[in-house]
Design an enzyme around this catalytic site. Structure first.
Site, short mmCIF file in Angstrom:
data_model
loop_
_atom_site.label_atom_id
_atom_site.label_comp_id
_atom_site.label_asym_id
_atom_site.label_seq_id
_atom_site.Cartn_x
_atom_site.Cartn_y
_atom_site.Cartn_z
CG LEU A 125 16.11 11.56 11.31
CD1 LEU A 125 17.36 12.38 11.59
CD2 LEU A 125 15.81 10.67 12.53
CB ILE A 340 -9.89 -15.47 15.10
CG1 ILE A 340 -8.98 -16.35 15.97
CG2 ILE A 340 -11.29 -15.36 15.69
CD1 ILE A 340 -8.74 -15.86 17.39
N GLY A 343 -12.18 -15.81 6.24
CA GLY A 343 -12.23 -15.03 5.00
C GLY A 343 -12.72 -13.61 5.23
CD GLU A 366 8.79 7.84 16.16
OE1 GLU A 366 9.45 7.88 17.20
OE2 GLU A 366 7.68 8.35 16.01
CD GLU A 370 15.06 -5.53 10.63
OE1 GLU A 370 14.55 -4.39 10.66
OE2 GLU A 370 14.43 -6.53 10.23
#
Ligand SMILES: Cc1cc2nc3c(=O)[nH]c(=O)nc-3n(C[C@H](O)[C@H](O)[C@H](O)COP(=O)(O)OP(=O)(O)OC[C@H]3O[C@@H](n4cnc5c(N)ncnc54)[C@H](O)[C@@H]3O)c2cc1C
Length: 383
Positions: A125, A340, A343, A366, A370
């Site tokens: 598409l 959590i 580093g 897909e 927005e």
């Protein structure tokens, strides 16, 4: 109301979870690092029956409901986004259009191998200048005698250039309507057709072990019969396909969020600072509580949208809501989970680092977040 899953759905969830833990989790990090599509795990996923899940037995599918397919995708996404992408795009975008709109001849020709996972199929598409504005497709297909002659290109096509990709469905301009708008139709183009080239794209931030491709059509001739459904129905077919596809993106958000939550919970209970596990600090426990709450809400909205689809009720709005919400839940869960981990969450040896990157696609592919808000706003009469 009955919120319980059927026994078959519970069994499916358990078997896909065990499979994902055993076969995908151990290799996912390395495949991501090497940016490598794995034919080995693809074969194993196919053997488990993860392709053609909602296709009838007539075409060698698994004849399950859509919710079952979504649960399976969720469980793969719980351990790895790339493999979930291969499954989701393989089913919703690759198999879906041929199964729902194809002629008997097309279905018999392509579906058995696609359902066996021996082949994959791309959904073409997006173009360089037609992303959210998919109706602005520039690729043309001109009918000359008994053949369509295709010219143009597509970009970002999942499963478009693997060794086992049997072809792609491409949205093409096949003419101009009476009102001046383009007439858009979907055409099936087999891999290896002269004038069709699929090139693998590299350098992705996320889904690095999934195959993403650019497609080029240069005077590519395919038989007239390769049109999918009636001429001029292509845009509608693509949009309807995306409704189902959005549920699988929702499944990736939900499964990915679940994976993030489990990693964060485990780490928070093991990691000791100031003499106690960091889960004992309320700020971290509340993050875990929020993650668990949002995952529960995401599961409800996604499964409800699947229920609507399985019961032949309209579900476009709910699919957009589920896609939007589940992907944003994964975004928040991945963010909390990395926080959590401190580093260590930023290091590649911890899987949460990959989840943090993988989640971003869900807000873009897909239809961006927005675009989902536009779809929802239109359907509630707000736009
Ligand atoms: C890894 C990957 C796999 C993909 N797989 C496939 C696939 O298999 N098949 C396929 O066809 N495509 C695929 N895509 C393409 C994907 O669907 C598009 O990237 C997506 O639809 C957005 O299009 P775009 O990238 O051109 O962004 P654009 O449309 O250029 O959007 C850029 C920004 O502008 C915003 N924007 C655009 N229009 C509006 C508007 N009207 N109002 C408000 N904001 C707006 C967007 O939300 C976004 O934030 C894939 C993409 C990726 C990255």
């Amino acid at each position: 109301m009955d919120y319980s899953l059927s026994m078959e759905q519970e069994i499916l969830r358990n078997s896909v979870r065990q499979f994902a833990e055993k076969e995908i989790k151990p290799v996912a990090r390395e495949l991501d690092e090497k940016e490598m599509f794995s034919y080995e795990t693809m074969k194993k996923m196919a053997e488990l029956g993860l392709f053609g899940m909602f296709v009838s037995e007539k075409y060698d599918g698994q004849a399950m409901d859509y919710l079952s397919y979504i649960i399976a995708t969720e469980e793969i996404a719980r351990v790895d986004g790339s493999h979930a992408a291969t499954v989701a795009a393989g089913n919703s975008l690759g198999i879906g259009p041929i199964y729902y709109y194809g002629s008997d001849v097309q279905k018999e020709r392509y579906l058995p191998k696609l359902c066996a996972g021996e082949t994959l199929w791309g959904f073409g598409l997006t173009e360089p200048n037609a992303g959210s504005d998919a109706g602005n497709t520039q690729t043309t297909a001109e009918l000359k005698g008994d053949e369509w002659v295709i010219n143009g290109s597509k970009i970002f096509i999942t499963n478009g250039s693997t060794r086992i990709t049997a072809g792609v469905t491409a949205l093409c301009r096949t003419g101009t309507r009476d009102d001046g708008r383009p007439e858009l139709s979907c055409i099936l183009i087999e891999s290896g057709t002269p004038g069709f080239e699929a090139r693998e794209m590299h350098g992705k931030m996320m889904w690095r072990a999934s195959n993403t491709s650019e497609l080029y059509f240069d005077d590519c001739h395919v038989p007239k019969e390769n049109i999918l459904g009636p001429r001029g129905n292509g845009f509608y077919q693509m949009m309807e396909t995306l409704d189902g596809g959005r549920l699988s993106i929702g499944a990736m958000g939900l499964g990915g969020a679940q994976g993030c939550f489990e990693m964060a919970l485990k780490y928070a209970k093991e990691r000791v600072q100031f003499g106690k596990p960091i889960s004992n600090f309320q700020v971290n426990a509340f993050k875990l509580a929020d993650m668990s709450l949002e995952i529960e809400c995401a599961r409800l909205i996604l499964y409800k949208a699947c229920w609507l689809r399985d019961n032949d009720k309209p579900f476009t709005k709910e699919a957009a809501m589920a896609k939007l919400y589940c992907s944003e839940v994964m975004y928040r869960c991945a963010n909390h989970a990395v926080q959590i981990h401190g580093g260590y969450g930023l290091m590649k040896e911890y899987d949460i680092e990959r989840f943090y990157r993988d989640q971003k696609l869900l807000e873009i592919g897909e239809g961006t977040s927005e675009v989902q808000r536009i779809v929802i706003a239109r359907l509630i009469g707000g736009l």
